[in-house]
Design a protein around this motif. Sequence first.
Motif, PDB file in Angstrom:
ATOM      1  N   ALA A 165       1.051  -1.141  -0.132  1.00  0.00           N
ATOM      2  CA  ALA A 165      -0.074  -0.013   0.112  1.00  0.00           C
ATOM      3  C   ALA A 165       1.065   1.281   0.048  1.00  0.00           C
ATOM      4  CB  ALA A 165      -1.042   0.075   1.394  1.00  0.00           C
ATOM      5  N   LEU A 166       1.829   1.005   0.506  1.00  0.00           N
ATOM      6  CA  LEU A 166       2.910   2.240   0.593  1.00  0.00           C
ATOM      7  C   LEU A 166       3.415   2.654  -0.657  1.00  0.00           C
ATOM      8  CD1 LEU A 166       4.636   4.506   2.179  1.00  0.00           C
ATOM      9  CD2 LEU A 166       6.206   2.598   2.814  1.00  0.00           C
ATOM     10  N   MET A 167       3.842   1.380  -1.427  1.00  0.00           N
ATOM     11  CA  MET A 167       4.536   1.577  -2.917  1.00  0.00           C
ATOM     12  C   MET A 167       3.190   2.422  -3.612  1.00  0.00           C
ATOM     13  SD  MET A 167       6.057  -2.086  -3.669  1.00  0.00           S
ATOM     14  CE  MET A 167       6.816  -3.027  -2.550  1.00  0.00           C
ATOM     15  N   PHE A 168       1.906   1.788  -3.464  1.00  0.00           N
ATOM     16  CA  PHE A 168       0.978   2.579  -4.224  1.00  0.00           C
ATOM     17  C   PHE A 168       0.694   3.982  -3.970  1.00  0.00           C
ATOM     18  CE2 PHE A 168      -3.550   3.321  -4.935  1.00  0.00           C
ATOM     19  CZ  PHE A 168      -3.422   3.481  -6.470  1.00  0.00           C
ATOM     20  N   ALA A 169       0.709   4.255  -2.605  1.00  0.00           N
ATOM     21  CA  ALA A 169       0.379   5.553  -2.215  1.00  0.00           C
ATOM     22  C   ALA A 169       1.609   6.568  -2.480  1.00  0.00           C
ATOM     23  CB  ALA A 169       0.153   5.662  -0.781  1.00  0.00           C
ATOM     24  N   LEU A 170       2.748   6.053  -2.536  1.00  0.00           N
ATOM     25  CA  LEU A 170       4.003   7.081  -2.935  1.00  0.00           C
ATOM     26  C   LEU A 170       3.749   7.256  -4.368  1.00  0.00           C
ATOM     27  CD1 LEU A 170       6.812   5.947  -0.619  1.00  0.00           C
ATOM     28  CD2 LEU A 170       5.524   8.022  -0.738  1.00  0.00           C
TER      29      LEU A 170
ATOM     30  N   LEU B 281       1.196   7.286  -6.275  1.00  0.00           N
ATOM     31  CA  LEU B 281       0.153   8.356  -6.407  1.00  0.00           C
ATOM     32  C   LEU B 281       0.448   9.563  -6.239  1.00  0.00           C
ATOM     33  CD1 LEU B 281      -2.781   8.179  -7.707  1.00  0.00           C
ATOM     34  CD2 LEU B 281      -3.422   7.847  -5.368  1.00  0.00           C
ATOM     35  N   ALA B 282       1.298   9.850  -4.996  1.00  0.00           N
ATOM     36  CA  ALA B 282       1.591  11.142  -4.166  1.00  0.00           C
ATOM     37  C   ALA B 282       2.762  11.920  -5.028  1.00  0.00           C
ATOM     38  CB  ALA B 282       2.012  10.975  -2.886  1.00  0.00           C
ATOM     39  N   LEU B 283       3.680  10.957  -5.798  1.00  0.00           N
ATOM     40  CA  LEU B 283       4.605  11.793  -6.573  1.00  0.00           C
ATOM     41  C   LEU B 283       4.284  11.681  -7.960  1.00  0.00           C
ATOM     42  CD1 LEU B 283       7.713  10.206  -4.612  1.00  0.00           C
ATOM     43  CD2 LEU B 283       6.682  12.469  -4.403  1.00  0.00           C
ATOM     44  N   SER B 284       3.163  11.338  -8.367  1.00  0.00           N
ATOM     45  CA  SER B 284       2.775  11.544  -9.804  1.00  0.00           C
ATOM     46  C   SER B 284       3.082  12.776 -10.405  1.00  0.00           C
ATOM     47  CB  SER B 284       1.479  10.645 -10.201  1.00  0.00           C
ATOM     48  OG  SER B 284       0.569  11.420  -9.597  1.00  0.00           O
ATOM     49  N   ALA B 285       2.587  13.688  -9.562  1.00  0.00           N
ATOM     50  CA  ALA B 285       2.604  15.093 -10.054  1.00  0.00           C
ATOM     51  C   ALA B 285       4.299  15.382 -10.530  1.00  0.00           C
ATOM     52  CB  ALA B 285       2.178  15.992  -9.140  1.00  0.00           C
ATOM     53  N   ILE B 286       5.172  14.921  -9.872  1.00  0.00           N
ATOM     54  CA  ILE B 286       6.453  15.123 -10.199  1.00  0.00           C
ATOM     55  C   ILE B 286       7.091  14.310 -11.339  1.00  0.00           C
ATOM     56  CG2 ILE B 286       8.874  15.396  -9.196  1.00  0.00           C
ATOM     57  CD1 ILE B 286       7.548  15.875  -6.553  1.00  0.00           C
TER      58      ILE B 286
ATOM     59  N   VAL C  83       9.855  10.718 -11.136  1.00  0.00           N
ATOM     60  CA  VAL C  83      10.336  10.409  -9.924  1.00  0.00           C
ATOM     61  C   VAL C  83       9.396   9.007  -9.625  1.00  0.00           C
ATOM     62  CG1 VAL C  83      10.012  10.934  -7.355  1.00  0.00           C
ATOM     63  CG2 VAL C  83      10.675  12.640  -9.184  1.00  0.00           C
ATOM     64  N   HIS C  84      10.262   8.008  -9.559  1.00  0.00           N
ATOM     65  CA  HIS C  84       9.694   6.722  -9.065  1.00  0.00           C
ATOM     66  C   HIS C  84      10.443   5.978  -8.118  1.00  0.00           C
ATOM     67  CE1 HIS C  84       8.095   6.949 -13.394  1.00  0.00           C
ATOM     68  NE2 HIS C  84       9.128   7.457 -13.746  1.00  0.00           N
ATOM     69  N   VAL C  85       9.661   6.111  -6.881  1.00  0.00           N
ATOM     70  CA  VAL C  85      10.030   5.293  -5.495  1.00  0.00           C
ATOM     71  C   VAL C  85       9.741   4.101  -5.607  1.00  0.00           C
ATOM     72  CG1 VAL C  85      10.026   5.868  -3.150  1.00  0.00           C
ATOM     73  CG2 VAL C  85       9.676   7.796  -4.624  1.00  0.00           C
ATOM     74  N   THR C  86       8.804   3.598  -6.384  1.00  0.00           N
ATOM     75  CA  THR C  86       8.389   2.032  -6.528  1.00  0.00           C
ATOM     76  C   THR C  86       9.578   1.244  -6.527  1.00  0.00           C
ATOM     77  OG1 THR C  86       6.389   2.971  -7.232  1.00  0.00           O
ATOM     78  CG2 THR C  86       6.750   0.719  -7.304  1.00  0.00           C
ATOM     79  N   ALA C  87      10.304   1.498  -7.451  1.00  0.00           N
ATOM     80  CA  ALA C  87      11.366   0.455  -7.917  1.00  0.00           C
ATOM     81  C   ALA C  87      12.364   0.527  -6.592  1.00  0.00           C
ATOM     82  CB  ALA C  87      12.009   0.760  -9.199  1.00  0.00           C
ATOM     83  N   VAL C  88      12.769   1.559  -5.978  1.00  0.00           N
ATOM     84  CA  VAL C  88      13.625   1.602  -4.839  1.00  0.00           C
ATOM     85  C   VAL C  88      12.976   0.777  -3.684  1.00  0.00           C
ATOM     86  CG1 VAL C  88      14.649   3.054  -3.143  1.00  0.00           C
ATOM     87  CG2 VAL C  88      14.530   3.929  -5.512  1.00  0.00           C
ATOM     88  N   LEU C  89      11.615   0.915  -3.569  1.00  0.00           N
ATOM     89  CA  LEU C  89      10.851   0.402  -2.455  1.00  0.00           C
ATOM     90  C   LEU C  89      10.761  -1.061  -2.808  1.00  0.00           C
ATOM     91  CD1 LEU C  89       7.957   2.812  -1.314  1.00  0.00           C
ATOM     92  CD2 LEU C  89       9.970   2.183  -0.065  1.00  0.00           C
ATOM     93  N   ILE C  90      10.614  -1.646  -4.028  1.00  0.00           N
ATOM     94  CA  ILE C  90      10.824  -3.022  -4.276  1.00  0.00           C
ATOM     95  C   ILE C  90      11.970  -3.482  -3.991  1.00  0.00           C
ATOM     96  CG2 ILE C  90      10.528  -4.579  -6.402  1.00  0.00           C
ATOM     97  CD1 ILE C  90       8.059  -2.958  -7.366  1.00  0.00           C
ATOM     98  N   ILE C  91      13.188  -3.009  -4.391  1.00  0.00           N
ATOM     99  CA  ILE C  91      14.575  -3.480  -4.213  1.00  0.00           C
ATOM    100  C   ILE C  91      14.565  -3.486  -2.701  1.00  0.00           C
ATOM    101  CG2 ILE C  91      16.798  -2.933  -4.465  1.00  0.00           C
ATOM    102  CD1 ILE C  91      16.280  -1.731  -7.259  1.00  0.00           C
ATOM    103  N   LEU C  92      14.229  -2.651  -2.147  1.00  0.00           N
ATOM    104  CA  LEU C  92      14.470  -2.610  -0.323  1.00  0.00           C
ATOM    105  C   LEU C  92      13.565  -3.892   0.102  1.00  0.00           C
ATOM    106  CD1 LEU C  92      14.394   1.109   0.458  1.00  0.00           C
ATOM    107  CD2 LEU C  92      16.421  -0.467   0.827  1.00  0.00           C
ATOM    108  N   SER C  93      12.568  -3.924  -0.363  1.00  0.00           N
ATOM    109  CA  SER C  93      11.636  -5.030   0.256  1.00  0.00           C
ATOM    110  C   SER C  93      12.240  -6.375  -0.081  1.00  0.00           C
ATOM    111  CB  SER C  93      10.209  -4.814  -0.151  1.00  0.00           C
ATOM    112  OG  SER C  93      10.075  -5.057  -1.652  1.00  0.00           O
TER     113      SER C  93
END
Length: 92
Positions: A24-29, A31-36, A39-49
């Motif tokens: 859910a955090l991946m999705f929320a981030l 969605l929140a950063l889609s205006a910028i 900026v893709h935090v999802t890949a970083v969170l997937i690698i960290l997880s």
Amino acid sequence: MRSLSPQAGKLSVRELCVLGLMGALMFALQLALSAIGNVHVTAVLIILSAVMFSWRAFYPVAVFVLLEALVWGLGLWVISYMYAWPLLTLIA
């Protein structure tokens, strides 16, 4: 790293909640950063997880892909999400 669950291969309730919240955090981030742009935090969170949870990292990825499909609709891009994000998890 030792297993957090008392039985190997089984998820405890705590682990299930943490993994679900990670998806859910991946999705929320995303969605929140889609205006910028770009900026893709999802890949970083997937690698960290993947580093933190090993094979259990596939659960947050599945939650993320499911939420993406439910919110944005089912299109051809969902097929690429179904293999690209798990592939990144496997590589990490």
